[in-house]
Every structure is written in C-alpha cells, then in structure tokens.
Design a protein around this motif. Structure first.
Motif, PDB file in Angstrom:
ATOM      1  N   UNK A   1       0.825  -1.216   0.000  1.00 13.97           N
ATOM      2  CA  UNK A   1       0.000   0.000   0.000  1.00 13.97           C
ATOM      3  C   UNK A   1       0.858   1.265   0.000  1.00 13.97           C
ATOM      4  N   UNK A   2       1.937   1.246   0.773  1.00 11.83           N
ATOM      5  CA  UNK A   2       2.857   2.394   0.785  1.00 11.83           C
ATOM      6  C   UNK A   2       3.414   2.660  -0.609  1.00 11.83           C
ATOM      7  N   UNK A   3       3.853   1.597  -1.279  1.00  7.03           N
ATOM      8  CA  UNK A   3       4.407   1.749  -2.629  1.00  7.03           C
ATOM      9  C   UNK A   3       3.356   2.277  -3.600  1.00  7.03           C
ATOM     10  N   UNK A   4       2.144   1.708  -3.536  1.00  7.05           N
ATOM     11  CA  UNK A   4       1.072   2.161  -4.429  1.00  7.05           C
ATOM     12  C   UNK A   4       0.708   3.623  -4.164  1.00  7.05           C
ATOM     13  N   UNK A   5       0.639   4.012  -2.896  1.00  5.75           N
ATOM     14  CA  UNK A   5       0.298   5.392  -2.547  1.00  5.75           C
ATOM     15  C   UNK A   5       1.361   6.354  -3.059  1.00  5.75           C
TER      16      UNK A   5
ATOM     17  N   UNK B   1       2.279  16.125   2.875  1.00  6.96           N
ATOM     18  CA  UNK B   1       3.491  16.925   2.692  1.00  6.96           C
ATOM     19  C   UNK B   1       4.728  16.316   3.354  1.00  6.96           C
ATOM     20  N   UNK B   2       4.523  15.401   4.290  1.00  5.59           N
ATOM     21  CA  UNK B   2       5.661  14.733   4.945  1.00  5.59           C
ATOM     22  C   UNK B   2       6.020  13.422   4.256  1.00  5.59           C
ATOM     23  N   UNK B   3       5.248  13.028   3.227  1.00  6.16           N
ATOM     24  CA  UNK B   3       5.505  11.785   2.529  1.00  6.16           C
ATOM     25  C   UNK B   3       4.728  10.607   3.077  1.00  6.16           C
ATOM     26  N   UNK B   4       3.883  10.861   4.102  1.00  7.36           N
ATOM     27  CA  UNK B   4       3.074   9.778   4.677  1.00  7.36           C
ATOM     28  C   UNK B   4       1.921   9.462   3.739  1.00  7.36           C
ATOM     29  N   UNK B   5       1.734   8.179   3.405  1.00  7.53           N
ATOM     30  CA  UNK B   5       0.651   7.819   2.472  1.00  7.53           C
ATOM     31  C   UNK B   5      -0.729   7.990   3.091  1.00  7.53           C
ATOM     32  N   UNK B   6      -1.693   8.368   2.251  1.00  9.80           N
ATOM     33  CA  UNK B   6      -3.074   8.494   2.697  1.00  9.80           C
ATOM     34  C   UNK B   6      -3.747   7.127   2.806  1.00  9.80           C
ATOM     35  N   UNK B   7      -3.280   6.153   2.027  1.00 11.42           N
ATOM     36  CA  UNK B   7      -3.874   4.818   2.039  1.00 11.42           C
ATOM     37  C   UNK B   7      -3.198   3.953   3.091  1.00 11.42           C
TER      38      UNK B   7
END
Length: 94
Positions: A19-23, A31-37
C-alpha cells in the motif's frame, strides 16, 4: 485474500508495504511523505460502504471477522451526511 508470489498468504507487513508503494506511485501522500492509504483506511471504507449500502451490520461484522458488533462500529462511525440522511427518513405527519 491476498497471496504472495509462492501462493501463500501475504503478511500484514507485506500488505502495508504494498500500500505504501502504491500510494507513493499514485502521489497519494501528505506533505511529509506519509501515504493516505493504509490497511485501516481500506477496512474503514469497506465497512462504511457496506453499511451505507444497507447491508446488515451483523453481516458486515461477519465479513470483517469481528466477534463483537462494537468492534465493527469503531470502523463505521457516522458522518454529518449519514446523520442528515437518517433524519430525512423520519416519518412526518401530513
């Protein structure tokens, strides 16, 4: 539900990494690079969409693997639209 390359179950960690990779690939990050998914948001949306489609909460709990309806409820707290919709369904005397 999800299988790895060898046909075994994906671990929770592997699903989170996927999920991190897909996001990141879809630019769904803050803005901090944290994924929404996340697995939480997927579970929340799955539960909420089923309930908003008038699927019985007991069925949703079973699909989620929850033993208690209170656990299912944690994922499906109503928003303002849900509350407004419920009020419009109240019978009126005319």
């Amino acid at each position: 539900m999800f299988l790895n390359r060898r046909g075994g179950r994906l671990t929770a960690r592997a699903i989170d990494q996927l999920l991190d990779e897909l996001a990141h690939d879809a630019d769904l990050v803050d803005e901090t690079g944290k994924p929404f998914a996340s697995t939480y948001t997927l579970r929340h949306n799955f539960n909420t969409n089923l309930l908003r489609s008038d699927v019985d909460v007991v069925v949703v709990a079973e699909l989620m693997g929850h033993r208690r309806l209170d656990t299912t409820r944690l994922y499906t707290l109503p928003n303002h639209i849900d509350l407004d919709t419920a009020v419009t369904k109240l019978p009126t005397h005319q």
